[in-house]
Design a protein around this motif. Structure first.
Motif, PDB file in Angstrom:
ATOM      1  N   PHE A 215       0.832  -1.190   0.000  1.00 18.02           N
ATOM      2  CA  PHE A 215       0.000   0.000   0.000  1.00 18.02           C
ATOM      3  C   PHE A 215       0.873   1.249   0.000  1.00 18.02           C
ATOM      4  CE2 PHE A 215      -4.145  -1.825   0.416  1.00 18.02           C
ATOM      5  CZ  PHE A 215      -3.907  -3.069   0.954  1.00 18.02           C
ATOM      6  N   ARG A 216       0.263   2.348  -0.396  1.00 17.95           N
ATOM      7  CA  ARG A 216       1.031   3.581  -0.546  1.00 17.95           C
ATOM      8  C   ARG A 216       1.610   4.060   0.782  1.00 17.95           C
ATOM      9  NH1 ARG A 216      -0.386   8.910  -0.299  1.00 17.95           N
ATOM     10  NH2 ARG A 216      -2.560   8.344   0.070  1.00 17.95           N
ATOM     11  N   ILE A 217       0.852   3.860   1.841  1.00 18.23           N
ATOM     12  CA  ILE A 217       1.304   4.335   3.153  1.00 18.23           C
ATOM     13  C   ILE A 217       1.837   3.158   3.953  1.00 18.23           C
ATOM     14  CG2 ILE A 217       0.595   5.409   5.302  1.00 18.23           C
ATOM     15  CD1 ILE A 217      -1.268   7.115   3.717  1.00 18.23           C
ATOM     16  N   ASN A 218       3.116   3.240   4.288  1.00 15.97           N
ATOM     17  CA  ASN A 218       3.727   2.170   5.066  1.00 15.97           C
ATOM     18  C   ASN A 218       5.008   2.708   5.706  1.00 15.97           C
ATOM     19  OD1 ASN A 218       6.069   1.769   3.198  1.00 15.97           O
ATOM     20  ND2 ASN A 218       4.479   1.040   1.806  1.00 15.97           N
ATOM     21  N   VAL A 219       5.580   1.897   6.524  1.00 11.90           N
ATOM     22  CA  VAL A 219       6.874   2.212   7.138  1.00 11.90           C
ATOM     23  C   VAL A 219       7.836   1.082   6.789  1.00 11.90           C
ATOM     24  CG1 VAL A 219       8.154   2.662   9.262  1.00 11.90           C
ATOM     25  CG2 VAL A 219       5.777   3.435   9.042  1.00 11.90           C
ATOM     26  N   MET A 220       8.980   1.440   6.270  1.00 17.56           N
ATOM     27  CA  MET A 220      10.015   0.443   5.994  1.00 17.56           C
ATOM     28  C   MET A 220      11.213   0.720   6.891  1.00 17.56           C
ATOM     29  SD  MET A 220       9.828  -0.040   1.853  1.00 17.56           S
ATOM     30  CE  MET A 220      10.650  -1.645   1.907  1.00 17.56           C
TER      31      MET A 220
ATOM     32  N   ILE B  50      11.896   4.444   8.036  1.00 18.10           N
ATOM     33  CA  ILE B  50      11.533   5.575   7.189  1.00 18.10           C
ATOM     34  C   ILE B  50      10.087   5.403   6.751  1.00 18.10           C
ATOM     35  CG2 ILE B  50      12.486   4.444   5.127  1.00 18.10           C
ATOM     36  CD1 ILE B  50      13.222   7.302   4.127  1.00 18.10           C
ATOM     37  N   THR B  51       9.310   6.459   6.898  1.00 16.29           N
ATOM     38  CA  THR B  51       7.920   6.406   6.472  1.00 16.29           C
ATOM     39  C   THR B  51       7.826   6.636   4.971  1.00 16.29           C
ATOM     40  OG1 THR B  51       7.497   8.763   6.720  1.00 16.29           O
ATOM     41  CG2 THR B  51       7.261   7.386   8.697  1.00 16.29           C
ATOM     42  N   SER B  52       6.646   6.401   4.426  1.00 15.98           N
ATOM     43  CA  SER B  52       6.456   6.612   2.991  1.00 15.98           C
ATOM     44  C   SER B  52       6.569   8.091   2.617  1.00 15.98           C
ATOM     45  CB  SER B  52       5.104   6.045   2.543  1.00 15.98           C
ATOM     46  OG  SER B  52       4.069   6.435   3.412  1.00 15.98           O
ATOM     47  N   SER B  53       6.442   8.988   3.607  1.00 16.11           N
ATOM     48  CA  SER B  53       6.619  10.417   3.344  1.00 16.11           C
ATOM     49  C   SER B  53       8.050  10.875   3.575  1.00 16.11           C
ATOM     50  CB  SER B  53       5.670  11.233   4.218  1.00 16.11           C
ATOM     51  OG  SER B  53       5.920  10.996   5.582  1.00 16.11           O
ATOM     52  N   GLY B  54       8.917   9.945   4.019  1.00 18.72           N
ATOM     53  CA  GLY B  54      10.330  10.268   4.143  1.00 18.72           C
ATOM     54  C   GLY B  54      10.832  10.604   5.538  1.00 18.72           C
TER      55      GLY B  54
ATOM     56  N   PHE C   4      24.774   6.103   9.742  1.00 21.84           N
ATOM     57  CA  PHE C   4      23.900   5.381   8.821  1.00 21.84           C
ATOM     58  C   PHE C   4      22.813   6.312   8.299  1.00 21.84           C
ATOM     59  CE2 PHE C   4      24.403   0.814  10.727  1.00 21.84           C
ATOM     60  CZ  PHE C   4      25.785   0.948  10.634  1.00 21.84           C
ATOM     61  N   THR C   5      22.421   6.096   7.055  1.00 18.33           N
ATOM     62  CA  THR C   5      21.346   6.878   6.445  1.00 18.33           C
ATOM     63  C   THR C   5      20.378   5.953   5.731  1.00 18.33           C
ATOM     64  OG1 THR C   5      22.831   8.767   6.101  1.00 18.33           O
ATOM     65  CG2 THR C   5      20.778   8.723   4.844  1.00 18.33           C
ATOM     66  N   ILE C   6      19.106   6.113   6.058  1.00 18.52           N
ATOM     67  CA  ILE C   6      18.053   5.353   5.387  1.00 18.52           C
ATOM     68  C   ILE C   6      17.377   6.236   4.352  1.00 18.52           C
ATOM     69  CG2 ILE C   6      15.809   4.230   5.683  1.00 18.52           C
ATOM     70  CD1 ILE C   6      16.668   3.326   8.408  1.00 18.52           C
ATOM     71  N   SER C   7      17.119   5.644   3.197  1.00 15.64           N
ATOM     72  CA  SER C   7      16.383   6.354   2.158  1.00 15.64           C
ATOM     73  C   SER C   7      15.480   5.345   1.446  1.00 15.64           C
ATOM     74  CB  SER C   7      17.335   7.023   1.162  1.00 15.64           C
ATOM     75  OG  SER C   7      18.159   6.052   0.530  1.00 15.64           O
TER      76      SER C   7
ATOM     77  N   ASN D 189       9.495   0.712  -4.641  1.00 13.07           N
ATOM     78  CA  ASN D 189       9.247  -0.010  -3.379  1.00 13.07           C
ATOM     79  C   ASN D 189      10.544  -0.567  -2.797  1.00 13.07           C
ATOM     80  OD1 ASN D 189       6.410   0.346  -3.225  1.00 13.07           O
ATOM     81  ND2 ASN D 189       6.118  -1.269  -4.741  1.00 13.07           N
ATOM     82  N   THR D 190      11.551   0.281  -2.778  1.00 22.13           N
ATOM     83  CA  THR D 190      12.876  -0.138  -2.327  1.00 22.13           C
ATOM     84  C   THR D 190      13.364   0.800  -1.228  1.00 22.13           C
ATOM     85  OG1 THR D 190      13.424  -1.084  -4.477  1.00 22.13           O
ATOM     86  CG2 THR D 190      15.259  -0.547  -3.014  1.00 22.13           C
ATOM     87  N   VAL D 191      13.966   0.216  -0.209  1.00 22.85           N
ATOM     88  CA  VAL D 191      14.563   0.992   0.867  1.00 22.85           C
ATOM     89  C   VAL D 191      16.056   0.684   0.897  1.00 22.85           C
ATOM     90  CG1 VAL D 191      14.115  -0.779   2.634  1.00 22.85           C
ATOM     91  CG2 VAL D 191      14.378   1.608   3.306  1.00 22.85           C
ATOM     92  N   TYR D 192      16.835   1.697   1.236  1.00 21.13           N
ATOM     93  CA  TYR D 192      18.290   1.578   1.258  1.00 21.13           C
ATOM     94  C   TYR D 192      18.823   1.905   2.652  1.00 21.13           C
ATOM     95  CZ  TYR D 192      17.372   2.100  -3.733  1.00 21.13           C
ATOM     96  OH  TYR D 192      16.873   1.959  -5.006  1.00 21.13           O
TER      97      TYR D 192
END
Length: 115
Positions: A29-34, A51-55, A67-70, A76-79
């Motif tokens: 779904f569009r709104i999620n937390v990764m 990181i939330t879907s809004s950043g 460390f930096t999350i993006s 649909n990828t998190v780094y």
């Protein structure tokens, strides 16, 4: 169902850098937390950061400034960019996605930092 696949782990010397990726597929779904968690031998799994879907991001104190999350919502990828790595960062790193109160986990990728 949601499927998470991590990549990018490996062996690095202390002070070095690594970048982990986690690609999510399935019913996302569009709104999620990764986010990323890690588990060292003999220890409990712990939060690295999210990181939330809004950043909006959140980090464990132990990795702040290193460390930096993006994320790329279109893919649909998190780094997880890890710098100034320390031997104590050695662990299996797990990708996590949370939506509508349901959590999904990747299989994990090993990160080993040698001194």
């Amino acid at each position: 169902q949601v499927h998470l696949v991590e990549s990018g782990g490996g062996l690095v010397q202390a002070g070095g850098s690594l970048r982990l990726s986690c690609a999510a597929s399935g019913n996302i779904f569009r709104i999620n937390v990764m986010g990323w968690y890690r588990q060292a031998p003999g220890k409990q799994r712990e939060l690295v950061g999210t990181i939330t879907s809004s950043g909006s991001t959140n980090y464990a104190d132990s990795v702040k400034g290193r460390f930096t999350i993006s994320r790329d919502n279109a893919k649909n990828t998190v780094y997880l960019q890890m710098s100034s790595l320390k031997p104590e960062d050695t662990a299996i790193y797990f990708c996590n996605l949370r939506q509508f109160g349901v959590e999904y986990w990747g299989q994990g990728t090993q990160v080993t930092v040698s001194s």
